[in-house]
Scaffold this motif. Structure first.
Motif, PDB file in Angstrom:
ATOM      1  N   ARG A 119       0.845  -1.201   0.000  1.00 23.46           N
ATOM      2  CA  ARG A 119       0.000   0.000   0.000  1.00 23.46           C
ATOM      3  C   ARG A 119       0.880   1.250   0.000  1.00 23.46           C
ATOM      4  N   GLU A 121       0.780   5.414   0.464  1.00 22.19           N
ATOM      5  CA  GLU A 121      -0.005   6.573   0.919  1.00 22.19           C
ATOM      6  C   GLU A 121       0.843   7.831   0.811  1.00 22.19           C
ATOM      7  N   ARG A 191      -3.981   7.407  -1.723  1.00 22.21           N
ATOM      8  CA  ARG A 191      -3.871   6.016  -1.259  1.00 22.21           C
ATOM      9  C   ARG A 191      -3.981   5.080  -2.463  1.00 22.21           C
ATOM     10  N   ASP A 213      -6.573  -4.822   0.429  1.00 27.95           N
ATOM     11  CA  ASP A 213      -6.156  -3.697   1.267  1.00 27.95           C
ATOM     12  C   ASP A 213      -6.620  -3.897   2.710  1.00 27.95           C
TER      13      ASP A 213
END
Length: 604
Positions: A119, A121, A191, A213
């Motif tokens: 992930r 961000e 994101r 996620d």
């Protein structure tokens, strides 16, 4: 944005430093991640599978999966508290991003496929990230190829079926049989997600990105739940928890086996030949990890590991093999793989020839672990009880033989550590029989052989001039740090001699420091052995030298836990260059830290 000059992580000839790798795992496989966002090692779907990513051993042809800024940057990394979910922050002149990585699982256990989630961000400013994925070819013995399906493009890599899934904001620039490349531009509070899904000889599930996620957080919760279930309340608790989480990387959940490490062929000395495959379950290592699990209060892991080990021994017989596969089969014979090796350290091995060695110390490992297992509150079944009695009898028959010793040496000798471990095996067998945990029929025989062993050791293994128990009789005064593991022998038989031996080991094998080489002469070809250093801490504490043990513990942790290392320990540490060496994550290194901390708690 910050008007700073950043220096991106530097590779030397394509290799990252071993001490800079972090690990992620899910109870079936382990991926190693460098500070530059590159996953350079991942054997999928299992710890001992062929590697899908193997740039760790060959930067030219090895596979990897990298996400990094396209401008100069610096990196900060740490695991989430009580978790094996890894967080990496990239800082550039234009902004910063957070990369969160997990090999995903569920609260009920591992997934029926491998799910590597990454992930991204945006924290502040704008950062352009570049993604590069190149599948490994296993030394060019398989050729990845791409196929289009209704669910998306899939890749066939030998028997593996893989799919890269990305959120829509990634711009795919290249997608072919050879490589996948993409870019992403982050902004504050953005994101995005990338995930690699893998199966072997099975259909591939394609879950929604939102579910993948979410499973990052589910995995984090599962890690935290496990860590918080541990009952350890002793000294160095933060380091103990982190080592406990590292040991979980090596716990192979499909069977309960415990791998020695997650890698193969990482050298004990650069350019040397001591490069071995540790992706198997050693009896010695498994027993010592179970001991650490007992101290941690990890009831389920302890039971699963001991049960797997007992069943495997029963299946193969009491003439113990040094190691087994994670499925409990015979380890394959060594073969050499045509890869460059880490910094050209040859050979690169698959398989391990230690499988055929006689190592008498395993009998002591197994009997001592069984006693500790019972004292932790477990009850033996009849098959296991009978197996332990058979092991004790086998040890009573074999202890007079030469063996290869704990260090798996080609030269068979009457290694002092092996003899002391045989003494320990029969001493524990006597205790188990007296407590009626195993059949007491042979109790008097075990007592007689135990006492014969100690008499033999005192007559042949003590060197008066050296004032120490030596490596083996007539070894010209050479010393062996593994004697720190058998401190119960010294406590019961001759505490003064054992303490004198430890002082000699500390001086000669540590050269005055707390970091120890394995045995005399190894400093010429390898680095200090991390487990030995912690074992001596445990031994000093057990013999009542608590101040000495405490000082050594502080020195070791001060040396190892520095320079951005996230406490994913290798097998060895080079005190001359402050570089890590050997396979990783190394079970012996982490379990030894836990046992040292427990000893300081118990005796300090």
């Amino acid at each position: 944005m910050n008007n700073q000059t950043f220096q991106s992580p530097v590779r030397e000839r394509g290799f990252a430093r071993l001490g800079d790798y972090a690990a992620i795992g899910e109870g079936r496989s382990v991926a190693l991640i460098a500070p530059d966002g590159a996953i350079d090692w991942w054997c999928a779907p299992n710890l001992d599978s062929a590697p899908l990513f193997d740039r760790l051993l060959d930067p030219e042809i090895g596979g990897f999966f990298q996400i990094e800024p396209d401008a100069p940057y610096r990196t900060e990394r740490a695991y989430r508290a009580d978790s094996n979910v890894l967080e990496t922050r990239f800082f550039t002149d234009n902004g910063s991003v957070l990369l969160t990585e997990s090999l995903n699982s569920t609260l009920a256990g591992r997934l029926p496929w491998s799910e590597l989630a990454r992930r991204v961000e945006g924290v502040d400013g704008e950062v352009t990230l570049r993604l590069t994925l190149r599948f490994g070819t296993v030394a060019e013995t398989r050729s990845p190829w791409q196929d289009s399906t209704e669910q998306g493009d899939v890749y066939h890599v030998g028997d593996l079926l893989a799919m890269l899934r990305t959120s829509e904001d990634w711009q795919i620039e290249q997608r072919d049989d050879e490589q996948i490349s993409a870019t992403l531009r982050t902004a504050a509070d953005s994101r995005s997600l990338v995930a690699l899904l893998v199966t072997e000889r099975e259909p591939l599930a394609v879950p929604p990105l939102e579910a993948i996620d979410t499973r990052i957080e589910t995995s984090h919760t599962a890690w935290c739940d496990w860590t918080r279930s541990l009952s350890y309340q002793g000294r160095f608790a933060e380091h103990v928890r982190r080592s406990a989480l590292s040991l979980k990387f090596l716990w192979y959940s499909p069977t309960g086996a415990l791998a020695a490490a997650a890698t193969t062929s990482l050298p004990e000395g650069i350019g040397g030949e001591k490069n071995y495959d540790y992706r198997y379950a050693w009896v010695r290592d498994a027993c010592l990890i179970i001991k650490a699990f007992v101290f941690l209060g990890a009831l389920e892991d302890c039971k699963a590991a001991f049960s797997w080990l007992s069943k495997t021994i029963i299946r193969h017989g009491t003439a113990l093999r040094t190691c087994y596969t994670l499925e409990g089969d015979e380890v394959p014979a060594e073969r050499f793989v045509p890869l460059r090796g880490y910094h050209h350290s040859q050979p690169v091995r698959v398989g391990n020839n230690a499988r055929d060695q006689l190592q008498l110390s395993m009998y002591g490992d197994m009997l001592a672990t069984a006693e500790l297992f019972i004292r932790a509150g477990h009850v033996l079944d009849l098959a296991t009880s009978r197996m332990l009695g058979a092991l004790a009898n086998h040890c009573a028959d074999l202890w007079r033989l030469k063996d290869s010793g704990i260090w798996e040496l080609p030269e068979q000798q009457h290694y002092t550590h092996s003899k002391m471990a045989c003494w320990l095996a029969l001493d524990r067998a006597v205790a188990l029989a007296e407590a009626r945990h195993i059949e007491p029929t042979w109790l008097k025989r075990w007592q007689r052989e135990r006492d014969r062993i100690s008499s033999w050791i005192e007559a042949h293994c003590w060197n008066e001039e050296k004032q120490a128990y030596v490596f083996y009789p007539d070894s010209n005064g050479r010393l062996d740090a593994a004697l720190a593991l058998v401190h119960p022998y010294g406590s019961r038989v001759n505490p003064a001699r054992m303490q004198a031996t430890y002082r000699a080991i500390e001086q000669e094998l540590g050269h005055g420091s707390a970091m120890l080489y394995r045995y005399s002469g190894t400093e010429q070809e390898e680095s200090t052995f991390i487990a030995c250093s912690f074992w001596l801490v445990e031994a000093w504490a057990a013999l009542g030298e608590c101040t000495r043990a405490e000082n050594a513990m502080q020195q070791i942790l001060g040396k190892l836990c520095q320079r951005g290392n996230v406490e994913t320990f290798n097998e060895m540490f080079d005190v001359r260059s402050d570089e890590w060496r050997g396979n990783m994550p190394q079970g012996l290194s982490h379990l030894a830290l836990i046992c040292a901390a427990q000893a300081l708690t118990d005796h300090g």
